[in-house]
Design a protein around this motif. Structure first.
Motif, mmCIF file in Angstrom:
data_model
loop_
_atom_site.group_PDB
_atom_site.id
_atom_site.type_symbol
_atom_site.label_atom_id
_atom_site.label_comp_id
_atom_site.label_asym_id
_atom_site.label_seq_id
_atom_site.Cartn_x
_atom_site.Cartn_y
_atom_site.Cartn_z
ATOM 1 N N ARG A 1 2.666 -1.136 1.264
ATOM 2 C CA ARG A 1 2.762 0.365 0.684
ATOM 3 C C ARG A 1 4.597 -0.224 0.376
ATOM 4 O O ARG A 1 5.039 1.260 0.033
ATOM 5 C CB ARG A 1 3.024 0.938 2.112
ATOM 6 N N TRP A 2 4.828 -0.901 0.800
ATOM 7 C CA TRP A 2 6.711 -0.906 0.507
ATOM 8 C C TRP A 2 7.168 -2.467 -0.550
ATOM 9 O O TRP A 2 7.975 -2.295 -0.998
ATOM 10 C CB TRP A 2 7.734 -0.970 1.493
ATOM 11 N N PHE A 3 6.171 -3.579 -0.099
ATOM 12 C CA PHE A 3 6.213 -4.630 -0.814
ATOM 13 C C PHE A 3 5.349 -4.979 -1.709
ATOM 14 O O PHE A 3 5.401 -5.114 -2.413
ATOM 15 C CB PHE A 3 6.990 -5.756 0.397
ATOM 16 N N MET A 4 4.604 -6.028 -0.573
ATOM 17 C CA MET A 4 3.283 -6.917 -1.847
ATOM 18 C C MET A 4 2.405 -6.767 -0.765
ATOM 19 O O MET A 4 2.796 -7.494 0.682
ATOM 20 C CB MET A 4 3.844 -7.635 -2.391
ATOM 21 N N PRO A 5 1.214 -6.911 -1.401
ATOM 22 C CA PRO A 5 0.059 -7.452 0.502
ATOM 23 C C PRO A 5 0.717 -8.517 0.036
ATOM 24 O O PRO A 5 0.992 -9.857 -0.803
ATOM 25 C CB PRO A 5 -1.045 -7.599 -1.253
ATOM 26 N N VAL A 6 -0.260 -8.976 1.761
ATOM 27 C CA VAL A 6 0.175 -10.222 2.156
ATOM 28 C C VAL A 6 -1.450 -11.179 3.032
ATOM 29 O O VAL A 6 -2.123 -9.486 3.470
ATOM 30 C CB VAL A 6 1.551 -10.326 3.051
ATOM 31 N N ILE B 1 3.407 2.728 -2.662
ATOM 32 C CA ILE B 1 4.199 2.119 -4.281
ATOM 33 C C ILE B 1 3.033 1.729 -4.890
ATOM 34 O O ILE B 1 1.787 1.011 -4.097
ATOM 35 C CB ILE B 1 5.238 1.112 -4.175
ATOM 36 N N ASP B 2 3.085 1.990 -6.216
ATOM 37 C CA ASP B 2 1.582 1.571 -6.956
ATOM 38 C C ASP B 2 2.240 -0.134 -7.157
ATOM 39 O O ASP B 2 3.383 -0.184 -8.190
ATOM 40 C CB ASP B 2 2.072 2.319 -8.123
ATOM 41 N N VAL C 1 15.294 -1.464 -0.756
ATOM 42 C CA VAL C 1 14.925 0.085 -1.385
ATOM 43 C C VAL C 1 13.208 0.672 -0.860
ATOM 44 O O VAL C 1 13.700 1.532 -0.558
ATOM 45 C CB VAL C 1 15.020 -0.188 -2.417
ATOM 46 N N GLY C 2 12.534 -0.324 -1.163
ATOM 47 C CA GLY C 2 11.139 0.010 -0.750
ATOM 48 C C GLY C 2 10.709 0.196 0.649
ATOM 49 O O GLY C 2 9.894 1.160 1.476
ATOM 50 N N LEU C 3 11.685 -0.351 1.182
ATOM 51 C CA LEU C 3 11.025 -0.179 2.870
ATOM 52 C C LEU C 3 12.182 0.818 3.357
ATOM 53 O O LEU C 3 11.712 1.558 4.577
ATOM 54 C CB LEU C 3 12.526 -1.499 3.581
ATOM 55 N N GLY C 4 13.388 1.341 2.896
ATOM 56 C CA GLY C 4 14.415 2.621 2.731
ATOM 57 C C GLY C 4 13.483 3.649 2.489
ATOM 58 O O GLY C 4 12.967 5.082 3.365
ATOM 59 N N GLU C 5 12.143 3.405 1.486
ATOM 60 C CA GLU C 5 11.910 4.450 1.266
ATOM 61 C C GLU C 5 10.113 5.039 1.959
ATOM 62 O O GLU C 5 10.057 6.150 2.716
ATOM 63 C CB GLU C 5 11.039 4.478 -0.064
ATOM 64 N N HIS C 6 9.433 3.442 2.504
ATOM 65 C CA HIS C 6 8.679 3.166 3.613
ATOM 66 C C HIS C 6 8.727 4.373 5.058
ATOM 67 O O HIS C 6 7.943 4.939 5.315
ATOM 68 C CB HIS C 6 8.344 2.692 3.838
ATOM 69 N N LEU C 7 9.964 4.235 5.516
ATOM 70 C CA LEU C 7 10.439 4.524 7.015
ATOM 71 C C LEU C 7 10.418 5.754 6.980
ATOM 72 O O LEU C 7 10.681 6.851 7.611
ATOM 73 C CB LEU C 7 11.811 3.702 6.962
ATOM 74 N N TRP D 1 10.254 -2.999 13.095
ATOM 75 C CA TRP D 1 9.553 -4.661 12.925
ATOM 76 C C TRP D 1 8.144 -4.364 12.068
ATOM 77 O O TRP D 1 7.686 -5.047 11.748
ATOM 78 C CB TRP D 1 9.758 -5.062 14.216
ATOM 79 N N ASP D 2 7.278 -3.066 12.792
ATOM 80 C CA ASP D 2 5.949 -3.073 12.504
ATOM 81 C C ASP D 2 5.491 -3.389 10.916
ATOM 82 O O ASP D 2 5.211 -3.725 10.141
ATOM 83 C CB ASP D 2 5.733 -2.359 13.301
ATOM 84 N N ALA D 3 6.802 -2.818 10.684
ATOM 85 C CA ALA D 3 7.357 -2.237 8.649
ATOM 86 C C ALA D 3 7.070 -3.489 8.202
ATOM 87 O O ALA D 3 6.215 -3.908 7.147
ATOM 88 C CB ALA D 3 8.210 -0.610 8.011
ATOM 89 N N VAL D 4 8.000 -4.246 9.426
ATOM 90 C CA VAL D 4 7.879 -5.467 8.093
ATOM 91 C C VAL D 4 7.094 -6.871 9.142
ATOM 92 O O VAL D 4 7.203 -7.722 8.009
ATOM 93 C CB VAL D 4 8.950 -5.911 8.475
#
Length: 217
Positions: free
Chosen positions: A54-59, A157-158, A145-151, A43-46
């Motif tokens: 770190r895994w999706f995009m700046p908000v 991500i760059d 994919v980004g979320l899985g890698e982050h967790l 939950w915190d990650a999303v």
């Protein structure tokens, strides 16, 4: 980006359906996946503005019920439902259109969490015929994919490199795998097999930077 796609292939369940919204037919795509991590961490990650880039995009914006968000270079919207750590609903405003995204989390074990993402939208028939559910679905697959890698503890991500990943060998394989999956889900929902497979092929071409073949119809 060095991603072992074998950790992600076959992890998502895809479904396609139709719903009436505001008196109009809306397309519904649903992506379900179980992630490593307890429900509070997922939950915190999303939802955490510091973790999302770190895994999706700046908000930016007010990330609270009734608040409004802006994803950098992408969609904006309103947060219409927020019940930590289980339910998040937002409007998804992009390109002058409004659609709706719902995220639901369920603890499977102490260390694994199921995430169900539902995206509901009024899709022009000609666009649906050309690309099918993969147009939006593959984008969410890439986000997963980004979320899985982050967790799993991968580095952030760059933002300049991440959009190019689908054009790499591994990225192309992953996109093809996901698009074919959305094609099968479309067929299961009643779409003609040849039409669904052609739309899936055009979706792969779009995401991997190839020329998109015109609709033969």
């Amino acid at each position: 980006m060095d991603i072992d796609i074998t950790r992600h292939l076959g992890k998502g369940q895809r479904d396609v359906s139709v719903r009436e919204i505001d008196g109009r037919e809306a397309r519904v795509i649903t992506l379900t996946r179980i992630f490593d991590g307890d429900i509070d961490d997922v939950w915190d990650a999303v939802t955490n503005a510091e973790r999302l880039p770190r895994w999706f995009m700046p908000v930016t914006g007010e990330l609270r019920l009734g608040g409004r968000f802006q994803l950098e270079g992408n969609a904006s919207g309103d947060i219409t439902k927020c019940e930590p750590p289980r339910t998040l609903s937002v409007t998804w405003e992009w390109g002058g259109d409004v659609s709706w995204v719902d995220v639901g989390l369920t603890a499977i074990t102490e260390d694994s969490t199921q995430l169900v993402l539902e995206h509901v939208s009024h899709v022009p028939p000609e666009f649906w015929d050309q690309f099918g559910p993969g147009a939006a679905g593959v984008g969410w697959d890439l986000g997963f994919v980004g979320l899985g890698e982050h967790l799993a503890g991968a580095p952030a991500i760059d933002p300049e490199v991440a959009p190019l990943w689908p054009t790499t060998e591994a990225g192309r394989r992953f996109v093809a795998h996901c698009s074919e999956g959305w094609g099968r889900a479309s067929i299961a929902s009643g779409t003609d097999v040849a039409a669904a497979e052609a739309a899936a092929a055009r979706t792969v071409a779009f995401y991997t930077g190839q020329d998109v073949a015109p609709d033969s119809d």
